[in-house]
Scaffold this motif. Structure first.
Motif, PDB file in Angstrom:
ATOM      1  N   ALA A  36       8.813  -5.785 -27.994  1.00 19.06           N
ATOM      2  CA  ALA A  36       8.570  -4.756 -29.005  1.00 19.06           C
ATOM      3  C   ALA A  36       7.110  -4.309 -28.998  1.00 19.06           C
ATOM      4  O   ALA A  36       6.807  -3.111 -29.119  1.00 19.06           O
ATOM      5  N   ILE A  37       6.211  -5.297 -28.856  1.00 11.85           N
ATOM      6  CA  ILE A  37       4.775  -4.968 -28.806  1.00 11.85           C
ATOM      7  C   ILE A  37       4.463  -4.109 -27.590  1.00 11.85           C
ATOM      8  O   ILE A  37       3.690  -3.145 -27.666  1.00 11.85           O
ATOM      9  N   ASP A  38       5.066  -4.465 -26.446  1.00 15.55           N
ATOM     10  CA  ASP A  38       4.836  -3.673 -25.234  1.00 15.55           C
ATOM     11  C   ASP A  38       5.300  -2.230 -25.421  1.00 15.55           C
ATOM     12  O   ASP A  38       4.637  -1.280 -24.994  1.00 15.55           O
ATOM     13  N   GLN A  41       2.873  -0.504 -27.735  1.00 15.66           N
ATOM     14  CA  GLN A  41       1.634  -0.190 -27.021  1.00 15.66           C
ATOM     15  C   GLN A  41       1.807   1.020 -26.123  1.00 15.66           C
ATOM     16  O   GLN A  41       0.932   1.888 -26.022  1.00 15.66           O
ATOM     17  N   SER A  42       2.975   1.069 -25.474  1.00 10.56           N
ATOM     18  CA  SER A  42       3.258   2.209 -24.606  1.00 10.56           C
ATOM     19  C   SER A  42       3.322   3.505 -25.416  1.00 10.56           C
ATOM     20  O   SER A  42       2.763   4.533 -25.007  1.00 10.56           O
ATOM     21  N   LYS A  43       4.000   3.458 -26.571  1.00  5.15           N
ATOM     22  CA  LYS A  43       4.069   4.652 -27.428  1.00  5.15           C
ATOM     23  C   LYS A  43       2.692   5.030 -27.966  1.00  5.15           C
ATOM     24  O   LYS A  43       2.371   6.214 -28.091  1.00  5.15           O
ATOM     25  N   TYR A  44       1.884   4.015 -28.274  1.00  5.88           N
ATOM     26  CA  TYR A  44       0.525   4.288 -28.766  1.00  5.88           C
ATOM     27  C   TYR A  44      -0.294   5.004 -27.693  1.00  5.88           C
ATOM     28  O   TYR A  44      -1.006   5.979 -27.976  1.00  5.88           O
ATOM     29  N   GLU A  46       0.792   6.823 -25.269  1.00  7.05           N
ATOM     30  CA  GLU A  46       1.294   8.188 -25.128  1.00  7.05           C
ATOM     31  C   GLU A  46       0.776   9.081 -26.255  1.00  7.05           C
ATOM     32  O   GLU A  46       0.415  10.234 -26.039  1.00  7.05           O
ATOM     33  N   ALA A  47       0.732   8.512 -27.476  1.00  7.86           N
ATOM     34  CA  ALA A  47       0.234   9.288 -28.620  1.00  7.86           C
ATOM     35  C   ALA A  47      -1.237   9.631 -28.443  1.00  7.86           C
ATOM     36  O   ALA A  47      -1.682  10.739 -28.779  1.00  7.86           O
ATOM     37  N   VAL A  48      -2.022   8.689 -27.906  1.00 11.40           N
ATOM     38  CA  VAL A  48      -3.447   8.937 -27.656  1.00 11.40           C
ATOM     39  C   VAL A  48      -3.616  10.060 -26.651  1.00 11.40           C
ATOM     40  O   VAL A  48      -4.450  10.956 -26.827  1.00 11.40           O
ATOM     41  N   LYS A  49      -2.806  10.037 -25.582  1.00 14.86           N
ATOM     42  CA  LYS A  49      -2.900  11.075 -24.560  1.00 14.86           C
ATOM     43  C   LYS A  49      -2.530  12.437 -25.144  1.00 14.86           C
ATOM     44  O   LYS A  49      -3.177  13.454 -24.860  1.00 14.86           O
ATOM     45  N   GLU A  50      -1.481  12.443 -25.953  1.00 11.88           N
ATOM     46  CA  GLU A  50      -1.079  13.706 -26.579  1.00 11.88           C
ATOM     47  C   GLU A  50      -2.157  14.218 -27.523  1.00 11.88           C
ATOM     48  O   GLU A  50      -2.411  15.430 -27.596  1.00 11.88           O
TER      49      GLU A  50
END
Length: 426
Positions: A36-38, A41-44, A46-50
């Motif tokens: 779940a953490i992974d 982190q992956s979604k985070y 992606e959000a930073v890049k967006e």
């Protein structure tokens, strides 16, 4: 050796099994949490890049280049080639700006716009004055080539409307889409207050200077802004021509010479008193009629000055030993610059009460020309043909034309037959 009871052994083994089971469950739960953490982190990431992409799109990469074409004058190598020269100049400017931005701010899809404001009449007059009349003839073709090079490059004849560059600077620098403003007005210290204002407002990081002349105006360099210099694109030095009227030692002083001597006593400050609404006339125009009737003067008054009375009066003064105060118009300098000294031929020398020692740029010359045109040309006033034509520094038409409030009263100083006619089609 004491052997533990069988029940104790069985109990111990049972607890061991229970503990192992709990450990396995905890390990399974931990794996789930790690997964779940992974994913989080992956979604985070992606959000930073967006977010960065959104910031970049809002910030924009629009680069506005504003050029005062009266001081950043394209070199003769480009101007002499007409339309082809306009294309080449635009290409050189675009490539140089792109390279400068990529080197200093990173490669990006920069959207580069160029607005060049100039005074066509002032420039062509200057070219003629310094013996570059051939460039004046090619100027329209060059402008056409420059404007057609790309839809984002524009040369605009604004006359004396230098406020066009100021207004464009103030409007565009505040837009979030504007990444940088490249300002090509380094020759004119009059832009310092406007640049200071934008820096104080927090836009210092958006400003880049574009050098025209090799020597920047006093105070511009002191702003300590990033500077782009494009070798060979612009003329490296100011154009400064000689006097339009000169008198050789053996030449008889003409009526025009007398007019020039008298007009040299008129300051720019007096010329500024002309009210564009027609409610008053300046002392410049009030003095002119007494000069135009100089044929009634005696031969003695029109004769060349003798060596005795010329001593000291015609002594030359050094040109360009000080700069005008950038915060005041020429007419408010102390003393104001002498119009005839810079535009024609002042014979008063050190006895002239106006300044002969200013270091002026083209914008100053144009300000003087506009003021001088408020006074009538002596030849045109007598109905004669002025051999200087458009290059004459005095007015060939009344500023108010047919709407002149002084014409019917017979008090207008523009007395030539055609000096109040409106242009055809107006």
């Amino acid at each position: 050796m004491i052997t533990p009871p069988a029940d104790d052994v069985l109990n111990f083994m049972s607890h061991e099994q229970e503990s192992q089971e709990k450990i396995r469950k905890l390990e399974n739960e931990l794996d789930v949490y790690k997964l779940a953490i992974d994913r989080l982190q992956s979604k985070y990431n992606e959000a930073v890049k967006e977010s960065e992409a959104l910031k970049h799109s809002v910030k924009g990469c629009r680069v506005i280049t504003l050029i005062d074409g009266d001081g950043a004058i394209f070199s003769g190598d480009f101007l002499s080639q007409g339309q082809q020269g306009g294309h080449l100049a635009a290409s050189s400017l675009l490539n140089s700006i792109t390279q400068f931005l990529s080197t200093n701010y990173g490669a990006d899809s920069y959207e580069i716009w160029v607005y060049l404001f100039y005074n066509k009449r002032g420039l062509t007059d200057t070219f003629g004055r310094v013996g570059l009349g051939s460039l004046a003839k090619m100027f329209d073709d060059f402008s056409l080539g420059f404007n057609s090079a790309t839809g984002r490059f524009t040369m605009v004849d604004v006359g004396r409307g230098k406020e066009a560059a100021d207004a464009k600077l103030k409007d565009d620098i505040r837009l979030p889409q504007t990444f940088k403003i490249i300002f090509g007005g380094c020759h004119d210290a009059g832009y310092i207050p406007s640049l200071h204002s934008q820096m104080t407002a927090g836009f210092r990081d958006k400003l880049i200077l574009l050098k025209g002349y090799t020597q920047m105006a006093p105070g511009i360099a002191a702003l300590d802004l990033p500077t782009l210099e494009i070798p060979g694109l612009f003329m490296s030095h100011k154009l400064a021509g000689g006097s339009r009227w000169t008198t050789s030692p053996n030449q008889t002083v003409t009526e025009t010479d007398t007019v020039l001597d008298e007009l040299s006593k008129i300051s720019l400050g007096e010329a500024d008193e002309v009210d564009p609404t027609g409610s008053s006339y300046s002392r410049v125009l009030q003095r002119a009629p007494t000069i135009s009737n100089s044929r009634e003067r005696s031969a003695h008054e029109l004769s060349p000055p003798t060596e005795a009375n010329a001593e000291g009066a015609h002594a030359p003064l050094p040109r360009g030993s000080r700069h005008p105060d950038p915060y005041f118009r020429l007419s408010k300098q102390k003393p104001p610059p002498c119009t005839l000294f810079y535009l024609s031929n002042c014979k008063l020398g050190s006895s002239c009460k106006y300044g002969h020692d200013y270091l002026l740029d083209e914008s100053h010359f144009e300000e003087m020309r506009e003021s001088a045109r408020l006074g009538p040309c002596p030849h045109m006033n007598r109905g004669e043909i002025c051999t200087w034509g458009d290059a004459c520094c005095y007015g060939h038409t009344c500023p108010h034309l047919s709407k002149c409030p002084f014409l019917k009263a017979g008090k207008c100083k523009f007395r030539g037959a055609a000096m109040h006619k409106d242009p055809a089609g107006s």
